[in-house]
Design an enzyme around this catalytic site. Structure first.
Site, short mmCIF file in Angstrom:
data_model
loop_
_atom_site.label_atom_id
_atom_site.label_comp_id
_atom_site.label_asym_id
_atom_site.label_seq_id
_atom_site.Cartn_x
_atom_site.Cartn_y
_atom_site.Cartn_z
N THR A 1 -2.23 0.89 2.24
CA THR A 1 -1.12 0.29 1.50
C THR A 1 -0.40 -0.73 2.18
O THR A 1 -0.50 -0.98 3.44
CB THR A 1 -0.04 1.62 0.89
OG1 THR A 1 0.64 2.10 2.29
CG2 THR A 1 -0.75 2.73 0.64
N ASP A 2 0.67 -1.35 1.57
CA ASP A 2 1.37 -2.47 2.39
C ASP A 2 2.30 -1.70 3.63
O ASP A 2 2.27 -2.28 4.60
CB ASP A 2 2.33 -3.07 1.35
CG ASP A 2 1.80 -3.88 0.33
OD1 ASP A 2 0.64 -4.17 0.57
OD2 ASP A 2 2.46 -4.06 -0.58
N CYS A 3 2.51 -0.71 3.38
CA CYS A 3 3.44 0.23 4.59
C CYS A 3 2.47 0.92 5.61
O CYS A 3 2.86 1.23 6.61
CB CYS A 3 4.40 1.00 4.06
SG CYS A 3 4.02 2.11 2.84
N TYR A 4 1.31 1.22 4.89
CA TYR A 4 0.38 2.05 5.70
C TYR A 4 -0.95 1.44 5.59
O TYR A 4 -1.95 1.75 4.81
CB TYR A 4 0.18 3.56 5.29
CG TYR A 4 1.53 4.25 5.43
CD1 TYR A 4 2.06 4.30 6.76
CD2 TYR A 4 2.00 4.92 4.58
CE1 TYR A 4 3.29 5.23 6.82
CE2 TYR A 4 3.26 5.55 4.47
CZ TYR A 4 3.94 5.73 5.82
OH TYR A 4 5.07 6.38 5.81
#
Length: 397
Positions: free
Chosen positions: A137-140
């Site tokens: 994901t964008d954050c992970y």
């Protein structure tokens, strides 16, 4: 009837004046001095049990690598853990098995290593191989990691067991003409043996059958450290057993959900266990202090192996097909004698729980309290009792 309070007992513990005895010792004191005097003189009775407890597991927080990862799949020493919680949290169940375990394809399977063994490795400080996959994901953004961890490298390791310390359990026999492999061990055909799995007069929930002292927040010995009762356990259906004449045969059906810090615990009291032909699990040590608040509580805490009974159940046909009823009841005194009589046949008995380990747990808990290292906690809410008449539902299909 004179009543003590938790506050009074804890004050006596703090001052070093509390009278603390194990459940075995309390039985002897009641025989010698009588119930009324014993209930006045004794403040705490300690109990213990050590046995396989399948409904066990541990919540783990691994911390974040760089870059961060949202773990979608996790394996610990090749044993899958559940990740539907948060990015680097997982729950490892004691009965989980490696993806490549042959299971019972070569019957009976050996189930040499499972979730309970991983938990033992963790609590022993041994290195454990961690593999995790993420979908990004964008954050992970990270999608994969393989590394080695120990319990000291991760943030939290919280033992949370949804169903432990069964109040009482079946005496398992096999009426069929073939050997069967069960969670009660290997049962020989034609009443070749009988297995049981409760410590009897030392067993925690047999000493407080109406849950007058055990409830949410009760402080306990758990896995060698200090833990707590978090809730009633799954399949918590407490009741008082009676025979056909109405004679009371002791309690059955209660369970505990328990929680504690795995980092405080010991591999002596959390042991990975394998059942031939059945699966893997975790053997757990639990000890519960019973405050002797009044004579009624003392009376139940003084119950002996001769007062407590287990139902005899056929695991060859009746149990797997959920047929009601049993083959009678047998006392723990009879079970511990090494033989019982079922349908006119003498049958050798053996325990799956360890009575010497249960005795050791009760002794350790007694020592902690006497040293002022362990105080009693009054439950914020008592657990459902036989008076609540809980009954189990069954799955249709």
């Amino acid at each position: 009837m004179s009543e003590k309070t938790y506050q009074e007992i804890n004050a006596r513990i703090k001052s070093g004046k509390a009278v603390v005895v194990t459940a075995e010792e309390f039985i002897d004191i009641v025989r010698e001095k009588g119930l009324t005097r014993a209930s006045r003189e004794v403040d705490v009775v300690t109990t213990g049990t050590f046995a396989p407890m399948c409904s066990s597991g541990v919540f783990l927080n691994f911390g974040h690598p760089a870059p961060r990862i949202k773990m979608h799949r996790v394996w610990l020493n090749n044993v899958p853990a559940y990740t539907g919680i948060a990015a680097v949290d997982a729950y490892l169940g004691a009965t989980e098995l490696p993806d490549d375990d042959p299971l019972n394809s070569n019957y009976p399977g050996e189930f040499r290593y499972g979730g309970g063994h991983v938990i033992e490795d963790l609590v022993a400080g041994r290195p454990v191989r961690l593999k995790a996959l993420g979908y990004g994901t964008d954050c992970y953004p990270r999608r994969e990691i393989e590394t080695t961890i120990t319990i000291h490298d991760i943030n939290e390791a919280i033992l949370f067991n949804p169903r432990n310390a069964y109040q009482n359990y079946n005496c398992a026999v096999n009426l069929s003409n073939r050997t069967i492999y069960t969670y009660m061990g290997i049962l020989k055909p034609n009443l070749g043996n009988a297995h049981y799995s409760t410590s009897g007069q030392l067993s925690p929930l047999l000493k407080d059958p109406h849950f007058k002292t055990i409830g949410i927040g009760t402080r306990i010995f758990l896995g060698g450290g200090i833990g707590y009762v978090a809730w009633h356990g799954t399949q918590h259906f407490p009741a008082m057993q009676t025979d056909a004449s109405g004679k009371e045969l002791g309690p059955a059906g209660g369970t505990l959900a328990v929680i504690g810090d795995l980092k405080q615990m010991s591999p002596r009291w959390l042991m990975g266990t394998s059942y031939l032909g059945y699966g893997a699990t975790l053997s757990v040590g639990i000890g519960v202090p019973i405050p002797i608040l009044n004579e009624e509580i003392a009376r139940y805490a003084a119950a002996t192996d001769a007062d407590l009974y287990a139902p005899i159940v056929d695991y060859g046909e009746a149990y797997p097909n959920r047929k009601p009823g049993n083959l009678g009841y047998v006392s723990y005194a009879q079970l511990k004698s090494g033989k019982i009589v079922v349908q006119g046949k003498e049958v050798p008995t053996a325990p799956l729980s360890s009575y010497p380990r249960a005795r050791e747990i009760a002794g350790i808990l007694k020592e902690w309290i006497q040293k002022g290292e362990f105080f009693l906690s009054e439950p914020v809410q008592l657990l459902p009792s036989p008076a609540d008449c809980l009954t189990g539902k069954v799955l249709k299909g």
